[in-house]
Design a protein around this motif. Structure first.
Motif, PDB file in Angstrom:
ATOM      1  N   VAL A 338      30.309  47.286  51.789  1.00 55.13           N
ATOM      2  CA  VAL A 338      31.138  48.381  51.282  1.00 55.13           C
ATOM      3  C   VAL A 338      30.501  48.829  49.969  1.00 55.13           C
ATOM      4  N   ALA A 351      27.728  54.978  59.606  1.00 60.34           N
ATOM      5  CA  ALA A 351      29.031  54.493  60.070  1.00 60.34           C
ATOM      6  C   ALA A 351      28.908  53.197  60.841  1.00 60.34           C
ATOM      7  N   LYS A 355      30.166  50.766  55.103  1.00 61.92           N
ATOM      8  CA  LYS A 355      31.195  51.731  54.719  1.00 61.92           C
ATOM      9  C   LYS A 355      30.890  52.269  53.324  1.00 61.92           C
ATOM     10  N   ALA A 368      38.790  50.118  52.453  1.00 69.11           N
ATOM     11  CA  ALA A 368      37.617  49.801  53.270  1.00 69.11           C
ATOM     12  C   ALA A 368      37.497  48.308  53.518  1.00 69.11           C
ATOM     13  N   GLU A 371      40.226  47.107  55.956  1.00 70.11           N
ATOM     14  CA  GLU A 371      39.921  47.522  57.330  1.00 70.11           C
ATOM     15  C   GLU A 371      38.892  46.599  57.964  1.00 70.11           C
ATOM     16  N   LEU A 372      37.868  46.239  57.225  1.00 74.83           N
ATOM     17  CA  LEU A 372      36.830  45.377  57.787  1.00 74.83           C
ATOM     18  C   LEU A 372      37.328  43.946  57.985  1.00 74.83           C
TER      19      LEU A 372
END
Length: 787
Positions: A338, A351, A355, A368, A371-372
């Motif tokens: 990230v 993508a 990120k 971010a 989400e990961l």
């Protein structure tokens, strides 16, 4: 095959797709094989990113091609140097230009076949690292330059250095497509000269992070990692501010910040930044989730830290980073990343491979990361994609690409046929300058400032201090710091000189006092106009020179308050000194309308003085040529350049040319206007007493004239005036005292003055500093001048 046979080079190695496409192929006559390569740049155990890269690259090339001799020429930022390994054969002192020339001689006579230069503006001496150009110009072998920084918006000095570096390099290596684009569009580098080779990385297996977590006591936790030398531009505070939102979703998260504080930051500010991060973590209540490892880790340990990370964070604050070694290492090892969209990250992370989040946006970082961590298949897919691409970035592969670049450089160099001889005649060598010695300057200074006068070489307390000399002393200290010749003692003394100016300023009237007794009592109600001009010169220089911190803030305040009265001055010398200070100030604050208006007013008055007084045989501003004379044309030349006024520039050059003619003896030596009567129109010119301030003012003006015209006549005139200090004068006696580092106060008709006061000593040291800066420029950007 390698290094002895012809091969094509990868001008467009698109490592984003894991492929290498052939570049332009040009068949040439065979050239001797490359058997010895010298790697030039920082080197371990020096602790910086360039040192790590140079070391890794050299080791990779040596391992891939055992028959190739790989020696190293590092640049030292410390006088004591470093405890280098055996492959280091010659060391360069960062700020010492002659050591770069000695290194070139060493490389030429030891039959090095190619140079692999690691370039970063900040690791070499001179303005924008220009000292390295002097070395490159003397080399007889091909030069492959790796560009670690490529600026989209360089300043004038950086652009000049980069263009010359491009010209002198046989091949240029960039690590990203954006870098190649900048070289073409910003610097007009030939595309055929550029090789795209990715930043190298260690080769490590693709492994589950849980395999490494036990070693660091983070088993069962989600690990976020940032590593590298710590500095404010890394944006760690935004990662910390993202943690509360991340922890709410994943209470077992731990954020590891690995790396010691950058040595330069540590030297200048101590651990203030790290301590501010620790306080922030406590204020956010996340201190139990943050680990700081304040040390420089070796490669093997670093790779285990990277292996333990679930997500790698690079929250850098600005886009202007063309390559990041830490990003390359983490990405190539198969970390999910990230990152903010600085140039290297924006190119490397798509993508499918990471990120990107906006700059300075803690919320976006948190979103971010969460989400990961939630989506393990996505995270694992990103890791696999990154690792797969990283196989083209491993050091063994990078070494092969560099070998091809060396080979192409050999062919290109053979075709161009560069000529250089390690043996230089006197006219091909830069003129010898005395060593800088500040002993007498420090002897003449105390905790108040610099004393005006000396009895022989002993400070004369009775005469006290003056603002004129303290302003000149501050100018000298700033010049030496810009040349890389500063020291803690000089820095401390510069603060004292600045404090003297601050104390001398009468804010109620906007004027400086000049004379102070030894008992620290002011002896005047108000100083002279020339005193005000000297102070404005020093303050303007302090404002313009980067790295002065609180000095700059104080100087800017004083300059703003002291400048308005200068508009009413009647002394042309005060106008001139003020204009020189204004020029420095406007380098930093070019939009200051009041200062620009005052500059226009003073230059108009100076031009009018010349128009009212000058004639076919008297190209001067007044009816008498008196003291600090060259400052008058100097101010017009400088202002004419900056204001794009050709008439102003031409008037300054005409007056200066007339002055140097007047100041020339029958034997061709410099003879300043004597202070016993000066030179009045229609009368004989006084030949004595000759004062050091005249030589210094002439040197400074001639150097400015050279920068305005590139006419080597002015370099020769500056040298002639400087030689007056060293004995090329009417008595054949040196005014500079190499034993003390001081300068005698003047040349009488029959003898030298034996006193070494502040004005004369500062005149010599200022002249030496300006001559050294000029010599650096001449040596770095064109053939050295010996006369």
């Amino acid at each position: 095959m390698i290094l002895g046979e012809y091969s094509s080079v990868n001008h467009n190695a698109n490592y984003q797709h894991g492929q290498v496409s052939p570049g332009n192929q040009r068949f040439m006559p065979p050239a001797p094989a490359i058997r010895k390569v010298a790697f030039l740049g920082d080197y371990l155990p020096r602790k910086c990113g360039i040192a790590t890269f140079t070391t890794d690259l050299r080791c990779a090339v040596a391992a891939e091609f055992p028959a190739l001799q790989c020696l190293v020429v590092p640049v030292n930022d410390l006088a004591a140097g470093y405890d280098y390994p055996a492959e280091v054969r010659f060391e360069i002192a960062e700020q010492d230009l002659p050591s770069y020339l000695r290194a070139a001689d060493f490389l030429n006579i030891t039959d090095v076949d190619a140079i692999c230069l690691q370039h970063e503006f900040g690791i070499f001496g001179g303005p924008a690292g220009s000292h390295v150009l002097a070395l490159l110009r003397e080399l007889r072998m091909p030069i492959v330059t790796t560009l670690h920084t490529i600026l989209r918006e360089p300043n004038e000095e950086q652009r000049r250095v980069m263009r010359e570096l491009i010209r002198l390099s046989t091949r240029l290596v960039v690590m990203s497509e954006r870098g190649a684009e900048f070289l073409r569009d910003v610097y007009q580098a030939p595309a055929a000269k550029v090789d795209l080779i990715p930043h190298g990385i260690p080769n490590m297996p693709f492994a589950d992070p849980n395999y490494f977590k036990d070693e660091f006591g983070v088993a069962g936790k989600q690990v976020l990692l940032t590593f590298g030398l710590l500095s404010p531009n890394k944006g760690i505070e935004f990662a910390l501010r993202a943690l509360p939102d991340i922890i709410r979703e994943f209470p077992n998260v731990v954020y590891i910040v690995l790396g010691q504080t950058h040595p330069n930051l540590l030297r200048d500010e101590g651990e203030a930044y790290r301590l501010s991060l620790e306080r922030l973590a406590k204020d956010l209540g996340v201190q139990k989730h943050v680990v700081f490892f304040n040390r420089f880790v070796e490669l093997e340990e670093l790779m285990r830290f990277i292996g333990a990370a679930d997500i790698y964070l690079t929250p850098y604050l600005t886009e202007a980073q063309i390559t990041s070694g830490t990003l390359a290492y983490a990405f190539g090892a198969g970390n999910a990343v990230v990152s903010t969209p600085y140039w290297h990250a924006a190119e490397l992370l798509t993508a499918e491979r990471g990120k990107l989040v906006p700059f300075r946006d803690a919320k976006a970082i948190a979103v971010a990361v969460v989400e990961l961590l939630r989506d393990e298949p996505l995270r694992h897919s990103m890791r696999k994609n990154a690792y797969k691409l990283g196989r083209d970035m491993v050091w063994s592969r990078v070494a092969q690409l560099y070998a091809k670049s060396f080979e192409q450089a050999r062919q290109d160099h053979s075709f161009v046929g560069r000529k250089s001889s390690p043996i230089k005649t006197l006219d091909e060598q830069p003129g010898q300058l005395p060593e800088l010695k500040l002993d007498h300057l420090f002897r003449m200074s105390d905790s108040t400032g610099i004393f005006q006068h000396a009895s022989f070489t002993v400070p004369n307390f009775v005469e006290g201090y003056c603002t004129d000399d303290n302003a000149r002393a501050l100018v000298l200290a700033l010049m030496l710091q810009k040349l890389g010749l500063g020291s803690p003692q000089l820095g401390a003394q510069a603060a004292t000189y600045a404090a003297f100016l601050n104390h001398a300023f009468d804010r109620a009237h906007g004027r400086f006092h000049n004379f102070m007794s030894f008992e620290r009592r002011w002896l005047d109600e108000v100083g002279s106009e020339d005193c005000q001009g000297h102070a404005l010169w020093a303050l303007g220089l302090c404002v313009s020179q980067a790295g002065q911190g609180s000095f700059q803030m104080l100087a800017a305040q004083l300059f703003e308050q002291a400048l308005p009265v200068a508009a009413e001055f009647t002394s042309p010398r005060a106008w001139a000194f003020t204009l020189i200070g204004i020029d420095e100030y406007l380098r930093r604050f070019s939009g200051d309308r009041r200062t620009n208006h005052i500059r226009e007013s003073l230059t108009t008055r100076l031009m009018q003085s010349y128009a009212d007084t000058a004639s076919d045989d008297w190209h001067w501003f007044e009816e008498v040529v008196s003291y600090a004379n060259a400052k008058l044309p100097h101010a017009l030349i400088l202002s004419g350049r900056c204001m794009n006024s050709a008439p102003m520039l031409e008037t300054g050059l005409k007056a200066l040319r007339w002055l140097v003619k007047v100041q020339t003896s029958a034997t061709g030596a410099f003879r300043p206007i004597g202070s016993n009567g000066f030179y009045r129109r229609g009368q004989e010119c006084a030949q004595f007493d000759q004062q050091p301030i005249e030589a210094q003012a002439t040197i400074s003006a001639c150097i400015e004239a050279y920068h305005a015209t590139s006419d080597m006549f002015w370099v020769a005139e500056a040298r002639r005036a400087f030689e007056w200090f060293l004995g090329r004068n009417d008595l054949g006696l040196a005014l500079y005292d190499a034993g003390t580092g001081g300068c005698r106060d003047g040349l009488h008709v029959d003898r030298l003055s034996q006193n070494q006061g502040a004005e004369s000593t500062l005149a010599f040291l200022l002249a030496l500093a300006e001559k050294r800066a000029l010599q650096n420029t001449l040596t770095s950007f064109k053939e050295p001048v010996g006369k």
